[in-house]
Each structure stands twice: as structure tokens, then as C-alpha cells.
Design a protein around this motif. Structure first.
Motif, PDB file in Angstrom:
ATOM      1  N   UNK A   1       0.812  -1.297  -0.007  1.00  0.00           N
ATOM      2  CA  UNK A   1      -0.020   0.152   0.037  1.00  0.00           C
ATOM      3  C   UNK A   1       1.068   1.343   0.163  1.00  0.00           C
ATOM      4  N   UNK A   2       1.884   1.301   0.830  1.00  0.00           N
ATOM      5  CA  UNK A   2       2.857   2.452   0.667  1.00  0.00           C
ATOM      6  C   UNK A   2       3.311   2.670  -0.443  1.00  0.00           C
ATOM      7  N   UNK A   3       3.712   1.346  -1.133  1.00  0.00           N
ATOM      8  CA  UNK A   3       4.568   1.451  -2.282  1.00  0.00           C
ATOM      9  C   UNK A   3       3.802   2.188  -3.511  1.00  0.00           C
ATOM     10  N   UNK A   4       2.350   2.023  -3.470  1.00  0.00           N
ATOM     11  CA  UNK A   4       1.496   2.835  -4.329  1.00  0.00           C
ATOM     12  C   UNK A   4       1.616   4.399  -4.552  1.00  0.00           C
ATOM     13  N   UNK A   5       2.150   4.842  -3.369  1.00  0.00           N
ATOM     14  CA  UNK A   5       2.543   6.293  -3.603  1.00  0.00           C
ATOM     15  C   UNK A   5       3.509   6.556  -4.424  1.00  0.00           C
ATOM     16  N   UNK A   6       4.397   5.539  -4.947  1.00  0.00           N
ATOM     17  CA  UNK A   6       5.467   5.789  -5.831  1.00  0.00           C
ATOM     18  C   UNK A   6       5.115   6.085  -7.382  1.00  0.00           C
ATOM     19  N   UNK A   7       3.832   6.280  -7.619  1.00  0.00           N
ATOM     20  CA  UNK A   7       3.534   6.562  -8.950  1.00  0.00           C
ATOM     21  C   UNK A   7       3.849   7.835  -9.537  1.00  0.00           C
ATOM     22  N   UNK A   8       4.194   8.159 -10.995  1.00  0.00           N
ATOM     23  CA  UNK A   8       4.473   9.244 -11.534  1.00  0.00           C
ATOM     24  C   UNK A   8       3.281  10.026 -12.087  1.00  0.00           C
ATOM     25  N   UNK A   9       3.266  11.071 -11.979  1.00  0.00           N
ATOM     26  CA  UNK A   9       1.862  11.784 -12.518  1.00  0.00           C
ATOM     27  C   UNK A   9       1.880  11.593 -14.027  1.00  0.00           C
ATOM     28  N   UNK A  10       0.632  11.350 -14.568  1.00  0.00           N
ATOM     29  CA  UNK A  10       0.670  11.217 -16.001  1.00  0.00           C
ATOM     30  C   UNK A  10       0.702  12.609 -17.075  1.00  0.00           C
ATOM     31  N   UNK A  11       1.116  12.550 -18.197  1.00  0.00           N
ATOM     32  CA  UNK A  11       1.209  13.944 -18.719  1.00  0.00           C
ATOM     33  C   UNK A  11       0.036  14.890 -18.629  1.00  0.00           C
ATOM     34  N   UNK A  12      -0.003  16.022 -18.492  1.00  0.00           N
ATOM     35  CA  UNK A  12      -1.010  17.009 -18.353  1.00  0.00           C
ATOM     36  C   UNK A  12      -1.923  16.961 -19.449  1.00  0.00           C
ATOM     37  N   UNK A  13      -1.470  16.610 -20.607  1.00  0.00           N
ATOM     38  CA  UNK A  13      -2.124  16.688 -21.962  1.00  0.00           C
ATOM     39  C   UNK A  13      -2.942  15.339 -22.046  1.00  0.00           C
ATOM     40  N   UNK A  14      -2.684  14.387 -21.250  1.00  0.00           N
ATOM     41  CA  UNK A  14      -3.721  13.294 -21.053  1.00  0.00           C
ATOM     42  C   UNK A  14      -5.229  13.563 -20.477  1.00  0.00           C
ATOM     43  N   UNK A  15      -6.129  13.822 -21.200  1.00  0.00           N
ATOM     44  CA  UNK A  15      -7.600  14.145 -20.733  1.00  0.00           C
ATOM     45  C   UNK A  15      -8.349  13.155 -19.796  1.00  0.00           C
ATOM     46  N   UNK A  16      -7.579  11.805 -19.794  1.00  0.00           N
ATOM     47  CA  UNK A  16      -8.454  10.742 -19.353  1.00  0.00           C
ATOM     48  C   UNK A  16      -7.736  10.358 -17.957  1.00  0.00           C
ATOM     49  N   UNK A  17      -6.414  10.268 -17.833  1.00  0.00           N
ATOM     50  CA  UNK A  17      -6.030   9.814 -16.680  1.00  0.00           C
ATOM     51  C   UNK A  17      -5.808  10.734 -15.648  1.00  0.00           C
ATOM     52  N   UNK A  18      -6.568  10.857 -14.713  1.00  0.00           N
ATOM     53  CA  UNK A  18      -6.160  11.787 -13.448  1.00  0.00           C
ATOM     54  C   UNK A  18      -5.466  11.073 -12.521  1.00  0.00           C
ATOM     55  N   UNK A  19      -5.038  11.646 -11.464  1.00  0.00           N
ATOM     56  CA  UNK A  19      -4.364  10.977 -10.349  1.00  0.00           C
ATOM     57  C   UNK A  19      -4.469  11.598  -8.817  1.00  0.00           C
ATOM     58  N   UNK A  20      -4.354  10.697  -7.961  1.00  0.00           N
ATOM     59  CA  UNK A  20      -4.168  11.467  -6.656  1.00  0.00           C
ATOM     60  C   UNK A  20      -2.976  11.703  -6.047  1.00  0.00           C
ATOM     61  N   UNK A  21      -2.897  12.836  -5.391  1.00  0.00           N
ATOM     62  CA  UNK A  21      -1.695  13.321  -4.742  1.00  0.00           C
ATOM     63  C   UNK A  21      -1.663  13.372  -3.249  1.00  0.00           C
ATOM     64  N   UNK A  22      -0.913  12.755  -2.341  1.00  0.00           N
ATOM     65  CA  UNK A  22      -0.895  12.826  -1.108  1.00  0.00           C
ATOM     66  C   UNK A  22       0.016  13.177  -0.347  1.00  0.00           C
ATOM     67  N   UNK A  23      -0.143  14.186   0.887  1.00  0.00           N
ATOM     68  CA  UNK A  23       1.160  14.176   1.904  1.00  0.00           C
ATOM     69  C   UNK A  23       0.413  13.650   3.124  1.00  0.00           C
TER      70      UNK A  23
END
Length: 344
Positions: A110-132
Motif C-alpha cells: 500500500x505504501x508503495x502505491x504512492x510511488x507512481x509518477x503523474x501522467x502527462x497533463x495533456x492526457x485528458x483521461x487519466x487523472x491521479x491522486x496526490x497525497x501528503x
């Protein structure tokens, strides 16, 4: 595909449970410190535990998620592989208060899920979560203000934000260094406003909040960090002097400052650069910025530019942060320019 309402409910549940876990660790500050002989160890435990819980709750509600978070699992996983389980066991204890039966491997994943990279901002489909998982580590270690900050970003723009402030009272008369037993949660959806509710009861009725301009001629109350590690207090003081008579500042840590300005307890949040080249992290501002904007504040960098959350993990195109009701915000940006405090 999940609806915005399902995404919102998952985010509220995730932040509420992570806030409960952080409360658990904060109650045990001294015992955790004595266990590891390290003054910062409690926040390490709480960071890992909070991130694990948020990732677990989001995944349970929404399936596969893209999560860009502050922590990664590598160091903790290596300790476990080396047979050093003290920190892992310390993380598991608070996690299991909201996730019964959690195993070390499940928590590490679960902790490791936070290591994703943000998708390109030009991608209109794939949003993402960001967490502190814990924003405001110094406040947490003092037993004062901190926040669990979660935002959903689409095309480089936060469109959903949940800010859990476990020690922040909804009673303005309660000092910031006096932890509230229920805390406060702020929930914002782009175009739908911002709502306040108890941090320990996200199902409770929510209060819609709206920020007004400070009255003409009233002293301006600035909201800033307790310590000057992330912002220049001297620059802030020069700005206030140029604007007029300042009020006693509201000093507290974390993105709770965004909420304090949004709800009208302070008028201005300044985060002035302390060194050349410093880049703010997206998880330090995404939820708070949306909450302040939806309350009616203007949120930009020190040059008046919108915060750009589409440049990876950092606000690479921004310098500083200014949050205030629109008219006051314009005066602050003018003062920064006139004083030459930020190079364009």
C-alpha cells in the motif's frame, strides 16, 4: 469508471481513517521516541501508517489507483528484508486500528502505491491522486497542528481536495497549540464550493463556508508557519508593513493554513521562497489550494501566476504562494513586485 461522488466519498473515508491513525501515533509520541531513541521517529511511523491507510482505502473503494505521494516503501521494505522489524511493527500497530488484519506485506504494498509518477497533463483521461500523509511534521511532533492532504488532479488542475486537520478546532477562540478533540475536515470539489465537518465524523452534516474580503482599514492578519524553515518571515513582514498596520499573525504548521484563511480566521497566507531554486511539491499545496479557491480566495504564486500542478511532482513553474481574498491578494502581489522580492 467511478463517478465523482464515489471518488469524493472514498477520499473522505481515506482521510478520516488516516487522521485517526495519526491521532493514535501522536498520543504515543513519547513511547515511540523512547523505543527508537529518535525525536523524529513518531512522524516516520505516522507518515508510513497514514500513507498505507489512504492507499488501502482508495484501492478498496475504487480499484486500481494512481497515487503520487511523499513516501516510498523502499527503505522500510529493506529493513524488513534485513530482519529489522521494529519500525515495521510500530507502523502496523496504528494501521490495524482501522485496518484489522493488515499484514506487513500488504502495508508495504500500500505504501508503495504512492510511488507512481503523474501522467502527462495533456492526457485528458487519466487523472491521479496526490497525497501528503502528514503535512506539517514539526507541528505533529509538537503535538500541535498538522494535516492529511489528499487531492485528485485532472489535466494539471486539482478538482477534488480533502484536508484532514485532526487538531484544528472549528471554534476560533481555541488556540492553535491546544489540540481539538474532534478536529476539522475540509472538502472541496471544483465549482461546488468547500465544506467543513468534524474530522472524526465525515458523515456529520457539513457547513458550507465562504470567504469575504476583510473590512476596509482593518489590520491584516497573516497566517504563517511557526518556524521560518519554508518561508521568509522577514519578507512577509516587509509586505505587511507596505500594506498597512498588521494584526498579530496566526502561526501554525501545515496546509491547515489554507483552511484558516478560507474560513476567515486569518486574511493572508504567504509562503515566500527562502532560497533560489527551491521547488514546492504538489502534495504540499493541491488540496489546500482548491479549498481556498472554492471558498472565494485567490491562490497564485508570488508573481501572480496560477499554481501549475501539471509539471510532475513539483510546482516547477511557480515561485512562492500567496492566498488571500481577491482584492487583498492583488495588493499583496503589488507589494511583492514593488519590493522586488521575487525575480520573474
Amino acid at each position: 469508471m467511478y463517478t465523482p461522488k464515489q471518488r469524493l466519498e472514498a477520499a473522505k473515508a481515506a482521510v478520516a481513517q488516516a487522521s485517526a491513525v495519526c491521532r493514535h501515533v501522536q498520543r504515543e509520541l513519547e513511547s515511540v521516541r523512547s523505543m527508537f531513541k529518535d525525536d523524529r521517529s513518531p512522524v516516520t511511523v505516522a507518515d508510513f501508517a497514514s500513507q498505507a491507510v489512504v492507499a488501502h482505502v482508495l484501492s478498496s473503494h475504487l480499484g486500481k489507483v494512481t497515487l503520487v505521494a511523499e513516501e516510498d516503501d523502499e527503505s522500510l521494505r529493506q529493513q524488513v528484508a534485513d530482519g529489522k522489524r521494529d519500525l515495521m511493527d510500530a507502523v502496523l500497530a496504528p494501521v490495524r486500528t482501522v485496518w484489522p488484519g493488515a499484514t506487513a506485506e500488504a502495508v508495504l504494498d500500500a505504501i508503495g502505491l504512492g510511488g507512481a509518477e503523474p501522467p502527462p497533463p495533456t492526457d485528458p483521461v487519466h487523472g491521479f491522486w496526490t497525497l501528503d500523509p502528514i503535512d506539517g511534521t514539526k507541528g505533529f511532533l509538537r503535538g500541535e497542528q498538522y494535516a492529511v492532504s489528499l487531492a485528485w488532479i485532472e489535466v494539471g488542475v486539482p478538482v477534488l481536495g480533502v484536508l484532514g486537520c485532526p487538531n484544528l478546532s472549528r471554534d476560533f477562540s481555541r488556540p492553535f497549540d491546544d489540540p481539538d478533540p474532534s478536529g476539522s475536515m475540509y472538502v472541496a470539489v471544483a465549482g461546488e464550493g468547500v465544506y467543513e465537518l468534524p474530522c472524526d465524523n465525515p458523515a456529520a452534516p457539513a457547513l458550507h463556508i465562504r470567504r469575504l474580503e476583510p473590512a476596509e482599514g482593518e489590520p491584516i492578519r497573516m497566517c504563517e508557519s511557526v518556524e521560518s524553515g519554508h518561508t521568509s518571515h522577514s519578507d512577509s513582514e516587509r509586505i505587511l508593513e507596505k500594506l498597512g498596520e498588521p494584526a498579530e499573525p496566526a502561526r501554525l504548521d501545515s496546509q491547515a493554513k489554507y483552511a484558516v484563511v478560507a474560513r476567515g480566521q486569518a486574511d493572508l497566507y504567504l509562503r515566500m521562497p527562502t532560497k533560489k531554486g527551491y521547488v514546492e511539491r504538489i502534495w504540499d499545496h493541491a488540496a489546500g489550494a482548491l479549498i481556498a479557491q472554492e471558498a472565494g480566495c485567490a491562490v497564485t504564486d508570488g508573481l501572480g501566476r496560477p499554481l501549475d500542478f501539471g509539471q510532475g511532482r513539483g510546482l516547477e513553474r511557480n515561485k512562492g504562494v500567496v492566498v488571500a481574498p481577491p482584492k487583498l491578494h492583488g495588493r499583496v502581489i503589488g507589494a511583492i513586485r514593488d519590493l522586488g522580492l521575487i525575480e520573474s
